[in-house]
Motif scaffolding. Sequence first.
Motif, PDB file in Angstrom:
ATOM      1  N   ASN A  63       0.829  -1.325   0.174  1.00 21.27           N
ATOM      2  CA  ASN A  63      -0.157   0.085  -0.001  1.00 21.27           C
ATOM      3  C   ASN A  63       0.917   1.178  -0.099  1.00 21.27           C
ATOM      4  OD1 ASN A  63       0.869   0.520   2.479  1.00 21.27           O
ATOM      5  ND2 ASN A  63      -0.928  -0.290   3.568  1.00 21.27           N
ATOM      6  N   ALA A  64       0.330   2.372   0.271  1.00 29.41           N
ATOM      7  CA  ALA A  64       0.963   3.645  -0.107  1.00 29.41           C
ATOM      8  C   ALA A  64       2.209   3.659   1.271  1.00 29.41           C
ATOM      9  CB  ALA A  64      -0.228   4.798   0.147  1.00 29.41           C
ATOM     10  N   ARG A  65       1.810   3.100   2.223  1.00 27.90           N
ATOM     11  CA  ARG A  65       2.838   3.142   3.461  1.00 27.90           C
ATOM     12  C   ARG A  65       3.613   2.019   3.453  1.00 27.90           C
ATOM     13  NH1 ARG A  65       0.632   4.649   9.030  1.00 27.90           N
ATOM     14  NH2 ARG A  65       1.230   6.760   8.548  1.00 27.90           N
ATOM     15  N   GLY A  66       3.707   1.176   2.456  1.00 23.83           N
ATOM     16  CA  GLY A  66       4.514   0.252   2.234  1.00 23.83           C
ATOM     17  C   GLY A  66       4.330  -1.156   2.955  1.00 23.83           C
ATOM     18  N   TYR A  67       3.062  -1.320   3.529  1.00 28.27           N
ATOM     19  CA  TYR A  67       2.910  -2.448   4.393  1.00 28.27           C
ATOM     20  C   TYR A  67       1.770  -3.273   2.834  1.00 28.27           C
ATOM     21  CZ  TYR A  67       3.829  -0.073   8.504  1.00 28.27           C
ATOM     22  OH  TYR A  67       4.371   0.630   9.620  1.00 28.27           O
TER      23      TYR A  67
END
Length: 77
Positions: A20-24
């Motif tokens: 996702n956008a946060r890297g998760y």
Amino acid sequence: MEQLEFFEIPSPCIGVCEANARGYCKGCFRSREERFNWQTYSDPQKREVIRLCQMRRQRAVLAMLEARKKAEMERNE
């Protein structure tokens, strides 16, 4: 006293494997580091990662619900 582990702690991977956008990961909510190092983690480390994933999932669900509520309120104005 430490609890004995009789079964391996399974990976939380559900096969979605997209960041996702946060890297998760969008499927299991692990970070890149957590995904890559899963096999080397001790059982207590794995349990901590799973706890963090559950918290991340809860935050994501709440954010999604808030976004839906906001969108619906804007439609009704």
